[in-house]
Design an enzyme around this catalytic site. Structure first.
Site, PDB file in Angstrom:
ATOM      1  N   GLY A   1       0.733  -5.065   0.867  1.00 52.53           N
ATOM      2  CA  GLY A   1      -0.399  -5.126  -0.053  1.00 52.53           C
ATOM      3  C   GLY A   1      -0.047  -5.763  -1.388  1.00 52.53           C
TER       4      GLY A   1
ATOM      5  N   ALA B   1       0.864  -1.175   0.000  1.00 52.65           N
ATOM      6  CA  ALA B   1       0.000   0.000   0.000  1.00 52.65           C
ATOM      7  C   ALA B   1       0.904   1.229   0.000  1.00 52.65           C
ATOM      8  CB  ALA B   1      -0.882  -0.014   1.245  1.00 52.65           C
TER       9      ALA B   1
ATOM     10  N   GLU C   1      -0.381  -9.348  -0.780  1.00 49.39           N
ATOM     11  CA  GLU C   1      -1.817  -9.610  -0.604  1.00 49.39           C
ATOM     12  C   GLU C   1      -2.551  -9.580  -1.944  1.00 49.39           C
ATOM     13  OE1 GLU C   1      -1.975  -6.457   2.309  1.00 49.39           O
ATOM     14  OE2 GLU C   1      -2.692  -7.859   3.815  1.00 49.39           O
TER      15      GLU C   1
ATOM     16  N   GLU D   1       4.350  -5.070   7.329  1.00 48.52           N
ATOM     17  CA  GLU D   1       3.553  -4.045   8.019  1.00 48.52           C
ATOM     18  C   GLU D   1       3.956  -3.890   9.482  1.00 48.52           C
ATOM     19  OE1 GLU D   1       2.338  -6.455   6.076  1.00 48.52           O
ATOM     20  OE2 GLU D   1       0.878  -5.611   4.683  1.00 48.52           O
TER      21      GLU D   1
HETATM   22  N1  CAA Z   1       4.652   3.309  -0.403  1.00 51.85           N
HETATM   23  C1  CAA Z   1       5.055   4.484  -0.907  1.00 51.85           C
HETATM   24  N2  CAA Z   1       6.251   4.666  -1.509  1.00 51.85           N
HETATM   25  C2  CAA Z   1       7.043   3.586  -1.606  1.00 51.85           C
HETATM   26  C3  CAA Z   1       6.695   2.332  -1.110  1.00 51.85           C
HETATM   27  C4  CAA Z   1       5.417   2.197  -0.492  1.00 51.85           C
HETATM   28  N3  CAA Z   1       4.969   1.038  -0.022  1.00 51.85           N
HETATM   29  N4  CAA Z   1       7.711   1.472  -1.347  1.00 51.85           N
HETATM   30  C5  CAA Z   1       8.653   2.174  -1.971  1.00 51.85           C
HETATM   31  N5  CAA Z   1       8.273   3.449  -2.127  1.00 51.85           N
HETATM   32  C6  CAA Z   1       9.009   4.548  -2.760  1.00 51.85           C
HETATM   33  C7  CAA Z   1      10.125   5.034  -1.863  1.00 51.85           C
HETATM   34  O1  CAA Z   1       9.629   5.934  -0.885  1.00 51.85           O
HETATM   35  C8  CAA Z   1      11.026   5.695  -2.878  1.00 51.85           C
HETATM   36  O2  CAA Z   1      10.474   6.924  -3.216  1.00 51.85           O
HETATM   37  P1  CAA Z   1      11.422   8.262  -3.250  1.00 51.85           P
HETATM   38  O3  CAA Z   1      12.391   7.981  -4.370  1.00 51.85           O
HETATM   39  O4  CAA Z   1      10.466   9.359  -3.531  1.00 51.85           O
HETATM   40  O5  CAA Z   1      12.097   8.331  -1.926  1.00 51.85           O
HETATM   41  C9  CAA Z   1      10.876   4.788  -4.102  1.00 51.85           C
HETATM   42  O6  CAA Z   1       9.664   4.069  -3.914  1.00 51.85           O
HETATM   43  C10 CAA Z   1      11.999   3.779  -4.215  1.00 51.85           C
HETATM   44  O7  CAA Z   1      12.089   3.082  -2.995  1.00 51.85           O
HETATM   45  P2  CAA Z   1      13.458   2.883  -2.174  1.00 51.85           P
HETATM   46  O8  CAA Z   1      14.357   4.051  -2.399  1.00 51.85           O
HETATM   47  O9  CAA Z   1      13.099   2.565  -0.755  1.00 51.85           O
HETATM   48  O10 CAA Z   1      14.044   1.611  -2.927  1.00 51.85           O
HETATM   49  P3  CAA Z   1      14.998   0.484  -2.347  1.00 51.85           P
HETATM   50  O11 CAA Z   1      15.387  -0.341  -3.510  1.00 51.85           O
HETATM   51  O12 CAA Z   1      16.071   1.087  -1.522  1.00 51.85           O
HETATM   52  O13 CAA Z   1      14.068  -0.385  -1.346  1.00 51.85           O
HETATM   53  C11 CAA Z   1      12.073  -1.583  -0.722  1.00 51.85           C
HETATM   54  C12 CAA Z   1      12.990  -1.130  -1.858  1.00 51.85           C
HETATM   55  C13 CAA Z   1      12.781  -2.596   0.174  1.00 51.85           C
HETATM   56  C14 CAA Z   1      10.869  -2.231  -1.370  1.00 51.85           C
HETATM   57  C15 CAA Z   1      11.633  -0.363   0.134  1.00 51.85           C
HETATM   58  O14 CAA Z   1      11.180   0.651  -0.729  1.00 51.85           O
HETATM   59  C16 CAA Z   1      10.545  -0.645   1.121  1.00 51.85           C
HETATM   60  O15 CAA Z   1      10.818  -1.199   2.173  1.00 51.85           O
HETATM   61  N6  CAA Z   1       9.299  -0.225   0.809  1.00 51.85           N
HETATM   62  C17 CAA Z   1       8.185  -0.369   1.731  1.00 51.85           C
HETATM   63  C18 CAA Z   1       7.670  -1.777   1.806  1.00 51.85           C
HETATM   64  C19 CAA Z   1       6.539  -1.884   2.790  1.00 51.85           C
HETATM   65  O16 CAA Z   1       6.687  -1.629   3.966  1.00 51.85           O
HETATM   66  N7  CAA Z   1       5.355  -2.286   2.305  1.00 51.85           N
HETATM   67  C20 CAA Z   1       4.157  -2.451   3.127  1.00 51.85           C
HETATM   68  C21 CAA Z   1       3.289  -1.253   3.010  1.00 51.85           C
HETATM   69  S1  CAA Z   1       1.948  -1.281   4.153  1.00 51.85           S
HETATM   70  C22 CAA Z   1       0.757  -2.240   3.441  1.00 51.85           C
HETATM   71  O17 CAA Z   1       0.912  -2.728   2.352  1.00 51.85           O
HETATM   72  C23 CAA Z   1      -0.533  -2.415   4.241  1.00 51.85           C
HETATM   73  C24 CAA Z   1      -1.502  -3.402   3.703  1.00 51.85           C
HETATM   74  O18 CAA Z   1      -1.613  -4.491   4.206  1.00 51.85           O
HETATM   75  C25 CAA Z   1      -2.376  -3.094   2.619  1.00 51.85           C
END
Ligand code: CAA
Length: 293
Positions: free
Chosen positions: A144, A101, A147, A167
């Site tokens: 998500g 998400a 999911e 999460e």
């Molecule tokens: N939401 C919004 N933006 C996201 C994102 C997310 N879930 N995942 C990545 N991005 C964005 C980053 O903020 C970044 O944007 P900026 O360049 O503007 O800073 C861009 O995508 C690239 O990401 P990274 O620089 O972090 O890339 P990386 O290769 O270093 O890392 C990653 C990749 C490990 C996937 C890391 O981005 C990450 O941990 N993302 C979050 C994953 C996460 O926690 N997902 C769960 C979300 S909550 C959910 O999904 C609830 C549900 O049940 C529905």
């Protein structure tokens, strides 16, 4: 693979021609083809009967913002209505199927807003689709994203795919099926470990635990998913739909109730032209020609 706007324009033309001869067949319209910001759609396969929806928000690793989920739902509405589409593939980029998400979008949400707006309720469109959906997962399928893949019927993974429910590290829990679908698929101990640690699992591990049905080299993944869709599309769409419903019932009910549902659905196939055709074709040693009747 043809561009969808072209393909759909051709289809609408064909449908209008067919409809002129068969007025009972109304033309189909494709609002999903216009002005897409977060996804791309194509119709492909030898018979042009497999739809591919590509999540296309590369700068945010396909984070599932409201706009993306709305476009995905609209595309599914169109492809579900389209009698020419037998199966749907959902994929992302080589780096990310979807990184979850959109954290930036939901970060300011309050409890009240989540409740009053029924946050994530509109995410269930994928799970409600009557046609088979194959997730072709390359790269990250997190939160998500994992999911969303689990809402599909079959998951094929690229060899570099990574799955997780991270999460917990954000101070929340999975909200679109992570604690429920994952547990049904991989069992309690593994689901607990995945949800409570947020650790990533790789494609090989995901296959071993039954989360994905096949691991494929990343560059061949979408092609193989389309082939799978074509194979499914060689059968009766009517019977495929009944079969999908029967398998899904296994997740919703007791064994005895599920077996009863399956038996009655099996009996019901004997009222269809396609069941008659399938068995007659076998007896006559010729390929079956299904009509979805
Ligand atoms: N939401 C919004 N933006 C996201 C994102 C997310 N879930 N995942 C990545 N991005 C964005 C980053 O903020 C970044 O944007 P900026 O360049 O503007 O800073 C861009 O995508 C690239 O990401 P990274 O620089 O972090 O890339 P990386 O290769 O270093 O890392 C990653 C990749 C490990 C996937 C890391 O981005 C990450 O941990 N993302 C979050 C994953 C996460 O926690 N997902 C769960 C979300 S909550 C959910 O999904 C609830 C549900 O049940 C529905």
């Amino acid at each position: 693979m043809a561009n969808i706007a072209k393909t759909l324009a051709g289809r609408v033309h064909n449908v209008i021609q067919v409809a002129a001869k068969n007025p009972q067949l109304a033309p189909r319209f494709y609002s999903a083809a216009a002005n897409l910001e977060f996804i791309k759609t194509e119709v492909t396969g030898e018979k042009k009967n497999v739809a591919v929806i590509t999540l296309n928000r590369p700068k945010a690793l396909n984070a599932l913002c409201n706009g993306l989920m709305k476009e995905l739902s609209t595309a599914l509405d169109s492809f579900e209505k389209d009698k020419g589409i037998a199966a749907i593939v959902i994929t992302g980029s080589e780096k990310a199927f979807a990184a979850g998400a959109d954290i930036k979008e939901m970060q300011p949400n309050t409890y009240s807003q989540c409740i009053m707006g029924n946050f994530l309720n509109d995410w269930t469109r994928v799970a409600r689709c009557q046609k088979p959906i194959i997730a072709a997962v390359n790269g990250y399928a997190l939160g998500g994203g994992c999911e969303l893949a689990m809402m599909c019927d079959i998951i094929y993974a690229g060899d570099k795919a990574k799955f997780a429910q991270p999460e917990i590290a954000l101070g929340t829990i999975p909200g679109a099926g992570g604690t429920q679908r994952l547990t049904r698929v991989v069992g309690k101990s593994k689901a607990m470990e995945i949800c409570l640690t947020g650790n990533m699992i790789n494609a090989e591990e995901a296959e071993k635990m039954g989360l994905v049905s096949k691991v494929i080299p990343a560059d061949k993944l979408v092609g193989e998913a389309v082939k799978l869709g074509e194979k499914i599309g060689s059968h009766s769409g009517l019977i495929v739909q009944l079969c999908k419903e029967a398998v899904n019932t296994a997740y919703e009910t007791t064994l005895q109730e599920g077996l009863k549902f399956e038996r009655r659905t099996f009996h019901a196939t004997f009222s269809t032209e396609d069941r008659k055709e399938g068995m007659t074709a076998f007896v006559e040693k010729r390929p079956a020609k299904f009509s979805n009747l």
